[in-house]
Design a protein around this motif. Structure first.
Motif, PDB file in Angstrom:
ATOM      1  N   VAL A  70      -7.839   1.203  -2.714  1.00  0.00           N
ATOM      2  CA  VAL A  70      -8.490   0.903  -1.446  1.00  0.00           C
ATOM      3  C   VAL A  70      -9.559   1.947  -1.137  1.00  0.00           C
ATOM      4  O   VAL A  70      -9.558   3.046  -1.690  1.00  0.00           O
ATOM      5  CB  VAL A  70      -7.469   0.845  -0.279  1.00  0.00           C
ATOM      6  N   HIS A  71     -10.467   1.572  -0.283  1.00  0.00           N
ATOM      7  CA  HIS A  71     -11.520   2.441   0.273  1.00  0.00           C
ATOM      8  C   HIS A  71     -12.017   3.519  -0.684  1.00  0.00           C
ATOM      9  O   HIS A  71     -12.051   4.691  -0.336  1.00  0.00           O
ATOM     10  CB  HIS A  71     -11.102   3.040   1.613  1.00  0.00           C
ATOM     11  N   LYS A 102       0.834  -1.198   0.000  1.00  0.00           N
ATOM     12  CA  LYS A 102       0.000   0.000   0.000  1.00  0.00           C
ATOM     13  C   LYS A 102       0.866   1.243   0.000  1.00  0.00           C
ATOM     14  O   LYS A 102       1.846   1.342   0.752  1.00  0.00           O
ATOM     15  CB  LYS A 102      -0.924   0.028   1.217  1.00  0.00           C
ATOM     16  N   PHE A 154       0.547   5.748  -0.369  1.00  0.00           N
ATOM     17  CA  PHE A 154      -0.356   6.858  -0.067  1.00  0.00           C
ATOM     18  C   PHE A 154      -0.054   8.054  -0.958  1.00  0.00           C
ATOM     19  O   PHE A 154       1.109   8.472  -1.056  1.00  0.00           O
ATOM     20  CB  PHE A 154      -0.192   7.310   1.394  1.00  0.00           C
TER      21      PHE A 154
HETATM   22 ZN   LIG Z   1      -6.002   4.702   3.382  1.00  0.00          ZN
END
Ligand SMILES: [Zn+2]
Ligand SMILES: [Zn+2]
Ligand SMILES: [Zn+2]
Ligand SMILES: [Zn+2]
Ligand SMILES: [Zn+2]
Ligand SMILES: [Zn+2]
Ligand SMILES: [Zn+2]
Ligand SMILES: [Zn+2]
Lengths: 462, 462, 462, 462
Positions: free
Chosen positions: C239-240, C151, C153
């Motif tokens: 994600v999300h 992941k 960001f």
């Molecule tokens: Zn996040």
């Protein structure tokens, strides 16, 4: 006979300049810096504080049109006079081929109807209702005769409707002779089933006219016409586009570089299916096809005018009186004559878009005059104030206000679709080919002044 | 001092008319029907068989621009002179804020560099490299000073690069003061990694300049700039768009009615990454950013010009000599000064689009003159031949032929990107604010004739 | 130790069958027609009238996660226990690399935190905060260690944020080693300016968390991540996903056949910015990033689940207590710990979509279990009831009702985001690797039962 | 009679597991971990090293179909036998309403033709050629009789063609009774003009079949069908999609969440218009409608299978012998019977997509078996190997090779469209409802074994 229009702001599709305009006879001789014309002028028109713009061109009217046993209520005389009152100095009207007749005889008939009767210049589109070997050949002759735009219908089976095969054939011919196909894009075959179901179910009010013609079926037909145009290579012009779905189809094609164009009409920008739903059969006044849509479509149409996916505003002027004509459809909305009056109010209504921030001033001129002139092969004779152009000129007072009403309008119809609407802006003076047909004193025009315009081909094609 | 340009075909963005043009002093006094000017004229220019069009406006030039320790090779004098030779009578050049300096002092510096040196009129855009509270406030002062277009960079970290946060702040300011943000839209942060990898791997030839700047990263940055503009409400103008991916992002935004505009440049229409791959370091002549693309992008760009998703053709003129300047990058493509010469050939090259059927004659005028005038707040002073406009006029011979070459061009650079290209059409005579700076006898212009143009706001915003 | 689950309806991602399930030890031995198992069973579970489905897989949790000086409130023990109560038998939690540390030492640390503490099986994703030559190489070792999802960001500068250049490098590595990049896609650089402006202007309430993170900036970052993935060839998992704009970007990429995937979370389907705007600092309970959106996004997300542009529902479970934790942000919304509790309610909440007609029963199983298993390299060990699969099985009562509340939930947090919500459906019995951890008598599980799952690569890649 | 299939890899639409399959009588009793079945088995089939997958479902065949005075060459006996040889254990064939006849009598007739003759199970779709009040009502009865999919034609005027109005009516009925409308989407009205022009111009070779049916006219009809489905709310399934343009229309609708589905066929994935252009009338072997397309469409179709915009692969098996049947069209391509053989090779050909990296193994099972089962209301009876399912099972040898040829195939037609094609993978053993109809020894099936399948509704609708 020369005229000097002094002190105004001359508008074009690209902007505005302070300039004086010199007219000699029927044409513009010069556009000059303020007070710099060294020559004489027989008449001086003071345009101080006013806009001076090319006369409006309404590319979609139906004068004296036969429809279901009756005729649209404006003659070429009354209709063109009303147009001039509203700042429109050219119309392109539709000659209507009846099934079984020839295009050229149809053209003759329309020349007869219009000749000697128009107050302003006029041209013709040809409605092709009957596609066969003979009429396909006649399309070439029409082009030679200055009529190179051919309207076809995907609706009204049994009357104007052409099959996709017939459309394909006509498009191939247009591709070859340089003409443009104009399309009434609604899936009339499917719509007629919905109409029959509504009648059978006793849903007979005018609002059913709208409910049985869903916008998806305009979007569908528009997309279909575009694909047929793609297969054949023909230029295509979608008339009276009313629905966001149809606009989307046009936008995709234009983004792909296809020769696809579209117009909308003031009624789709200002009125909605809520008007069709007015009680006491009042809704009948608003029956036209495509129908007035949900209000949410209006924003999409204004945006389409800004993005140029909608290039033209025409009126589809096709007036039927409420009394005796619209009333034919009491108890059966499908019998209400289709059409609305509007030729007089187009310039004023679209100017409200300027007032309301929807369009720039130059875009107003573009969609009402310059683009139709280029689209319909009239530029630079029409659509611009330039040396050599016809002196079709409107002096427009941007600050004046007026109230639209059947009691004051000049169209030959007993109601106004905009009854009581207060608007800003008003036509002050109108010249048609150098003649002042209208000024603050009133009407100085005359039937027969208007001449037939033999048109060149669409000027947007590369 | 008055001039009468007689017998030509006067072009505008909407079409052409046979007309004579009367110039008095620096301005156009009148546009009149052929042979109908009743006044006198000190000089008569015979334009028979020629086009008479508004002088070209090149909205994107870099004269004497500092770049990596050197300067672009054209001074304001040589660059504007070359522009005039090519039919361009206005440039808008980029003042370049160095980090740590103020916008207003930058503007002063550029006024100093250009003042008294230009052969034609000029304006400035401001490159904002250093966004902080002070410079944000200065943006308002720039607008007041007639410089209301602010270029920012999503590439060149450490030099011109602004973060998305800085761009957001500048856009908010532009939204408030009416300015337009111009964007160099390439994801320079990602690109610099690809560049470093290429160098590290020994891939150092000029073609690597193209290979390390994939079109997806121009599309990405363009989309990102558009979204930031949407969030802030700022008008956005994408400079030197080169890739189909970026065009698609612009098309989507424009279709949605957002105030997004874009230009492309002749090099992206006529040259390709194959030129960047020329052997013997010849490719260095074609190093500019964004890079020349695969040929398949060219068709998309021509179509974008037709659909108006590309509204303007500018040059991004930023010449560096092959000898001593381009050569700085031998053995390391990333050290090649970025930029190509082009200010002289824009009008001619885009005219080839008319010759080849890509654009109409009126569209040629629109993308090279009328639209930049409207976009950059110069209309109707520039961009049109109309009474009151500056007499920036080109008489263009559509039939003449010429061969482009460094040996004959007037730009101060030792190579031509189009060496040996044979083209149709040639500038015949050029007026700059009423002065004949160029005719078949040669150059009559002078440095210092050109004046600074304080510009109005973008005229395309509703 | 063998178990026979009798009389139920066994669900899969493609439909349902009446069948009995035989479990022997930790695994499913057989799925057989009702009453046709010829062997013995130590225990029989009666599933008559109930669904028997593969245990839920929550691919996005944050247990004991350090955030701004505090830790998310659930330990691996409490969090996995709560998960099991809600029918989730596998979590994939995020190991969080701190800047300046190595990936492998991070992984060790997370193994320490989770090892011996989990009630159900668990895997790890790796949050890459610090991209450099060392950590890029470590990515390969992580893949070998069964952690192949990384992941990154695009938000939280200074904390987790990676530049586009760093993302590009990590994507290149993932392309090479078979890993998938997971992206928190919000343009944090631009957002942080909006946040600073809000704070500076005294707009400090929780709702500002939503207002300063407009959905366009999630759409932008999503599009950017997709382009970087395209340039590098890396698989990408968003994600999300919370905003229609981001969904649109995903849909375009998926339609183009790119390896792009996305998950959403229950909070984006059931809650909105109106919850963020609850008075008395109550909104703080709903602060997570991306923020809760306008309600209009919910319909788009449900549709995305139907069209499979959203393939997975995870929780982003990251609980912070209202008292003492959320309260850190009183007077400054930017100091509110970001995150919401949810691991316990995912299966129940998405089942409400079945009840409400948004999803089919099989799609419920697919988005909560089968697809995450295939996406995260756990199939057929997890995500399906098949011979050889781990006996992670939920018996679900589709008719029971329950009321969600902090007073009854098992998560270690002092509030429920769904306090008082009455729903249909309830977990009846849960098996984790063959052990009945939960039945109508209550909890029979134990910390330490759960084992680490070394995962295979994404199974959706061709 | 029980069978144990041991040692194989059992495939499903989501992945694969090592498992044994237990069959008792006609149905699957159990799927168990290898070697863990505690019961007995009369027969053991060794599947070591092989795939064990649910039998193929071909949702689009035409056995003994009347067409232009002749019949397709396969009877239900020969056709279903050939299907089984190729690993297909269910067909859904089209009952063909002749104009003027009733749907139910048509169904009776097809039951008569198929009853007692099929080697594998079969269902029917109903071709609705004659829409009227009676047949609309009969649609409900068809649904009750297990025939709930109604094919209509936008092509073949005078034969199968329905107007848009008739389609609208049938869609309304389907909306009400739960049925799905299947559409042959080509604009036959426009196409027939192109065909007539070709014949008239002496362009009579088989390749003209392709040239007169441009892909835009498939895209158009597909879009039109989708809009009619939107207006009525009916589920829509596009049969034999062949063109990228049609795929794009389907993708847009699916992205909007509309209940629109599509299939393609192996011939569109492997053959092209170049085959239609084979000399010496060989092209006639490849005449089917829609026609084979330019090769560039193949990549789009494979991608559509990956994105699930194409959900199913069927064959449109409709064989006509070259001699005497295809030869009817010598000298006039429009007289060539439309159709190609293919029922035997679908599983093998699509497996080549797995071999070539176009599809995953699980996607192969999904598009050939699981999805058609769900789409046509047969799941879980068909389309999956699960307890209670019909024991329609294929043991497939993924390593074997074979060469396709008319000399070895089992279809009753004198040519192969893939003559000489060498492929990897081969059917080893086939069970139809528990009976081994085919193994390495040869054919053990029998006409009459196959039973009619009364089908449930489409299981993809929410
Ligand atoms: Zn996040
Ligand atoms: Zn019409
Ligand atoms: Zn009309
Ligand atoms: Zn730049
Ligand atoms: Zn530049
Ligand atoms: Zn998270
Ligand atoms: Zn068909
Ligand atoms: Zn068929």
């Amino acid at each position: 006979m020369s005229i000097l229009i002094k002190g105004g702001t001359v508008l074009s599709s690209t902007g505005s300049v302070a300039a004086d305009v010199v007219v000699d006879g029927e044409r513009v001789t010069a556009v000059v810096a303020p007070d710099s014309w060294p020559g004489n002028a027989d008449t001086v028109i003071d345009a101080t504080g006013k806009y001076v713009l090319p006369g409006g061109i309404d590319g979609h009217t139906h004068m004296e049109m036969p429809f279901g046993g009756t005729f649209s209520a404006d003659t070429f005389e009354t209709g063109t006079t009303a147009a001039a009152w509203g700042g429109t100095t050219t119309i392109v009207d539709f000659a209507v081929q009846a099934k079984g007749t020839s295009l050229l005889s149809t053209l003759d008939k329309w020349h007869e109807k219009a000749g000697g009767n128009c107050a302003i210049d006029y041209g013709f589109h040809m409605i092709v209702s009957d596609v066969n070997d003979g009429t396909l050949k006649e399309m070439d002759a029409c082009v030679d005769a200055g009529v190179n735009t051919f309207k076809m219908f995907m609706a009204y089976p049994g009357v104007f409707y052409s099959t996709d095969g017939e459309i394909l054939l006509a498009m191939q011919r247009a591709r070859a002779n340089g003409g443009t196909i104009m399309m009434h894009a609604e899936n009339g075959i499917a719509i007629d089933q919905l109409v029959a179901q509504a009648i059978a179910a006793g849903r007979t009010d005018p609002v059913q006219h709208g409910l049985t013609r869903p916008p998806e079926l305009e979007g569908e037909a528009t997309h279909r016409a575009i694909q047929l145009a793609k297969v054949t290579g023909a230029p295509l012009y979608i008339v009276h586009l009313s629905a966001a779905q149809a606009l989307e189809a046009v936008a995709v094609a234009r983004n792909d570089g296809q020769n696809v164009f579209a117009e909308t009409c003031p009624q789709y920008l200002f009125l909605s299916i809520e008007d069709l739903a007015r009680p006491d059969f009042e809704g009948a006044k608003f029956v036209a096809s495509p129908p007035l849509r949900e209000k949410s479509h209006q924003g999409a149409l204004w945006q389409g005018l800004r993005t140029n996916d909608l290039s033209v505003v025409s009126t589809d002027h096709c007036p039927f009186c409420f009394v005796e004509q619209k009333e034919l459809g009491r108890g059966d909305f499908s019998k209400i004559p289709n059409g609305m009056p509007g030729v007089e109010h187009r310039m004023d209504l679209i100017y409200q878009g300027v007032v309301g921030g929807e369009l720039t001033l130059q875009r107003w001129v573009e969609v009402t005059s310059t683009t139709p002139a280029r689209m319909f092969g009239l530029y630079p004779r029409k659509g611009v104030i330039a040396p050599g152009s016809d002196a079709d000129i409107v002096v427009y007072d941007p600050k004046a206000t007026q109230t639209l009403s059947a009691s004051t309008h000049h169209m030959n119809v007993d109601y106004s679709a905009y009854e009581g609407l207060e608007i800003t802006g008003r036509v002050d003076t109108v010249l048609s080919r150098g003649r002042v047909v209208l000024d603050r004193d009133g009407w100085h025009g005359a039937k027969g002044h208007g001449r037939f315009l033999s048109r060149e081909l669409n000027q947007y094609l590369n």
